[in-house]
Design a protein around this motif. Sequence first.
Motif, PDB file in Angstrom:
ATOM      1  N   ASP A 112    -134.191 -27.712 -59.747  1.00  0.00           N
ATOM      2  CA  ASP A 112    -134.989 -28.558 -58.867  1.00  0.00           C
ATOM      3  C   ASP A 112    -135.652 -27.620 -57.883  1.00  0.00           C
ATOM      4  O   ASP A 112    -135.052 -27.233 -56.890  1.00  0.00           O
ATOM      5  N   GLU A 169    -130.742 -28.896 -57.699  1.00  0.00           N
ATOM      6  CA  GLU A 169    -130.006 -29.953 -57.050  1.00  0.00           C
ATOM      7  C   GLU A 169    -128.605 -29.839 -57.627  1.00  0.00           C
ATOM      8  O   GLU A 169    -128.428 -29.547 -58.808  1.00  0.00           O
ATOM      9  N   GLU A 202    -126.618 -36.518 -57.294  1.00  0.00           N
ATOM     10  CA  GLU A 202    -127.158 -35.378 -56.561  1.00  0.00           C
ATOM     11  C   GLU A 202    -126.505 -35.363 -55.195  1.00  0.00           C
ATOM     12  O   GLU A 202    -126.761 -36.233 -54.368  1.00  0.00           O
ATOM     13  N   GLN A 225    -128.757 -29.999 -52.164  1.00  0.00           N
ATOM     14  CA  GLN A 225    -129.914 -29.245 -52.620  1.00  0.00           C
ATOM     15  C   GLN A 225    -129.612 -27.790 -52.299  1.00  0.00           C
ATOM     16  O   GLN A 225    -129.078 -27.492 -51.233  1.00  0.00           O
TER      17      GLN A 225
END
Lengths: 308, 756
Positions: free
Chosen positions: A124, A139, A146, A149
């Motif tokens: 991601d 992620e 999720e 991050q």
Amino acid sequence: MTQNPSALDPKKSFQGLILTLQTFWARQGAVVLQPYDMEVGAGTFHPATTLRSLGKKPWKAAYVQPSRRPKDGRYGENPNRLQHYYQFQVILKPSPDNLQDLYLQSLAAIGVDSVLHDIRFVEDDWESPTLGAWGLGWECWCDGMEVSQFTYFQQVAGVECSPVSGELTYGLERLAMYVQGVENVYDLNFNGLDGDARISYGDVFLQAEQEYSRHNFEAADVKKLFGDFERAEAECKALLAFGERDDKHLMVLPAYDQCVKASHAFNLLDARGVISVTERQSYILRVRELAKACGAAWLKTDGAGLVG
Amino acid sequence: MSDLLFELFSEEIPARMQAQAAADLKKLVTDALVERGLLYEAATSFATPRRLTLHIVGLPPSQPDQREEKKGPRVGAPEAAVAGFLKSAGLASLDEARIDTDKKGGQFYVAVIEKKGAPTLDVLAEILPATIKNFPWPKSMRWGAASAEANPLRWVRPLHAIVATFGPETEEPEIVPFEVGGIKAGNVTFGHRFLAPGALKVRRFDDYVSKLYDAKVVLDPARRRDVILHDCKDLAFAQGLELVEDEGLLHEVAGLVEWPVVLMGEFDAGFLDIPGEVIRATIRANQKCFVLRDPATGGLANKFLLVSNVLASDGGKAIAAGNGRVVRARLSDALYFWQTDQGPLPDFSASGKPPLDQRLEKLRALNIVFHAKLGTQGQRVDRIIALARELAPKVGADPEKAARASELAKADLVTEVVGEFPETQGLMGRRYAELQGEDAEVAAAIEEHYKPQGPTDRIPNAPVSVAVALADKLDTLVGFWAIDEKPTGSKDPFALRRAALGVIRIILENGLRLRLADLIDGALAWHLTEPDPEIDALSAREYLMTVKHLDIAVGLAKRRRTERGEIVAPTGEGYLRAAGVEGELKAFFADRLKIDLRDRGARHDLLDAVFALGGDDLVLIVRRIEALDAFLKTEDGASLLAGYKRAANILKAEEKKDGGGAFEAAPSGDLLVEAEERALFAAMETATAEADAALKAENFEAAMQALSTLRAPTDAFFDKVTVNADKPELRKNRLSLLSKLRRAIHLVADFSRIGG
Ligand SMILES: Nc1ncnc2c1ncn2[C@@H]1O[C@H](COP(=O)(O)OP(=O)(O)OP(=O)(O)O)[C@@H](O)[C@H]1O
Ligand SMILES: [Mg+2]
């Protein structure tokens, strides 16, 4: 009052989870800061990340950041999406070689068992068009959710990161749902107590979610918001001009606040659905210009480690 | 012979990049080896989320020796020339050079340079780090403290370890000595991140693969896919369900795990009210899970399959439960979107129109730009409405229904579901249209107007769908041609080739008798005429359609308004472009049709033979090709072709002498002296008349049949008659006769383009 260990247990209380993460990162040498006192969409907007990730000076910080995403309002009806939620943000400059391991250790500290759960790093690439920032990373999934991050910043505020910082952003509510094993964010135990003394996440935030969803989608005054945007933009530019001193800059942080304000006004307008696709692009660009100008100014300050 | 084992161990590589990276690794290293004279027997490469691995078998221990002779200056040449020669050849003195004599007896120096082949190990030590440094990742990054220095190592994600061993099968291999970005190549790798994270010392490929397997890493992606697919099917079968197969997803999830474990999760059956496509899109895009079909209902089941990377200590219960929780949250979002779309839209509900119409109003109000030079989506919708209404009677559709379907066709672009899952566009429009009670043909057309999306997609055949699908595609094609945004090479960002092929397929498959020129002009007219009270758009349009004078349309464009309300005159370039669109687009369609027919097995020379006749009625073109193909397979056809070739060759040769067109005049009956030429002449009269009549009736078989009666008289003519007679008038008349024969045959196809 008797001491209650559950109040600090990351598996039993939301606050315990936050405290555990703070302790964990404090032990890693991070400065534990408090939230930035402005409306932001993510912990990344805190100057401790945006501005401090620029320049050579090493930096380690960790903090909780309340994050407002007007468009994510669901009137309190979605089990894990909120228009106001807490991020736990860690920024490490330069990124250490064992950053993934540290992250996994921090999950273990709050009780996410990697033998029982499926933890995954799924591509991601992070990009914040409004901040003129991008990085590569993932992620992080826990059993398909999720929960964080993970980014190696390559560019922030239009400036190449040198060195690269590692950024971790934990979605605290979603992680807590895992460790507490609840289906719905509003059922999270906030304080770890039982019976009458128990305070749930819903007790604290459900009404707010409902009211703000109404506000974000139905009531926020569009005209005022357009005005807010314009004023913040003008103010930011004015302050940047004011602080300019040859090769130094004396007013980056106040100017940056205005950039943050413009960004939030834009998010609200976006949630109200009054920005067309073409206009959207131009608003994003306008915020980015502000962010870039702030980044460039920051590099002329002591904070960046280039001067003095 | 020796083998190379090369592994690059990093943080998680994006799934979508793995296959290409493995292929690139193999190509880069083997190309570099071959370039340095090192041939190998076989090479294979693999990728997992954390490693790229290359195995090369059968490399020689060193490069072959090289011997090179270098010619130097003459004996007695100036000192400077000699010195230069010695230096370039690497000789210490002239004693080391040989003296040769050339043909003229001149003597000159020759240096013999012998280069011993370097050991392969050394060559690898040069190639491997260079490969790493120049690896063509689509996106790469810097990391750590080194990122502040000049020219740091870049990799897709931080690189942590390198294995590089080289040696014969029978001996302990050596480590290829090199270092890159502070990482020294060695013989140590690591197992599965969670299940067996320890270091593994490896020797060569065989023990590497089995040690990895023991450490819960399946190296080969194909094998991981097999495991996943097989286990998915088994688990589904055990529940009486069917896996909804998804090749793209399978590749992706195989790139997300080193040790695949398939588990089944569940969600509340209440969510099955959401359209199946939306459920699938949600679960696929966000969770990367497979959905299941319930054969009893034909719809989706409230179960899904996930692929975990770990064999959990509780058998995967917590993992399945956790995934279920996320899927539920996602579906709850999808349900929210799906329901929101069915309700009134804040700020657009005052009109009291149905929900989808409110979305259309929003689409118009937002002025969403379709393309900067082609206006907004709203303007586009207006053009499609007009064009579809006009096309409707020609394809047997009700014009009002076609117009209504066009009106709603793009409205779902502003729905929540399509915003979240763009791949559901069209389908959602149809669902919402059905829910607000639109006519069934209208609703179907909203979905089908995007079709066909690819070569295997269904071709719409309901008349309303056909009208809207054609209008949509023609509007796009004509628009982009008008602004000169045509596909070039591999670049076709607006999918114009697909649109053109879509038009072709729809026309052919439905046997629609439409002329391309009309279709193009019709669509073009709506691009050129903008609603403007001063202009009677329709009459100008009709003008355009009938007299085909683009300058009329350009006259309209001249009075077009810019955004600021000024009047702009068209530029000469704009005029030329408008005029050129029809011709260029027709040629583009012809190309697409040719490619399509060729892909479906048609002979390309027959395509050329028919296309050479011009014409833009696609149905007729294809029928003609088919008839021609069938005809040439008959004996009559084959020998008529032979006769034609003979006539054409003679004509070509004689036209060279007499000049082109020398034999175009009609042959004179009086000058026909031989019985055979009279017979051919007579046969031609009847055959041409019959062929003409058949062509008018569009009966190509009959036309060709008529021409085939010329076979016998043509053969007889060539047998008995001397074309190049001594008497010039006889010669000329006979050649004119052949020329007439050529013209007659060209009525059905340009036979000169047909191969032997
Ligand atoms: N609206 C929300 N409510 C609760 N948690 C959220 C929300 N949005 C994001 N999170 C959590 O915060 C973490 C960091 O935020 P990030 O900026 O990556 O969000 P995101 O990628 O936009 O999330 P999403 O794709 O779910 O919208 C995410 O990994 C997720 O766990
Ligand atoms: Mg994210």
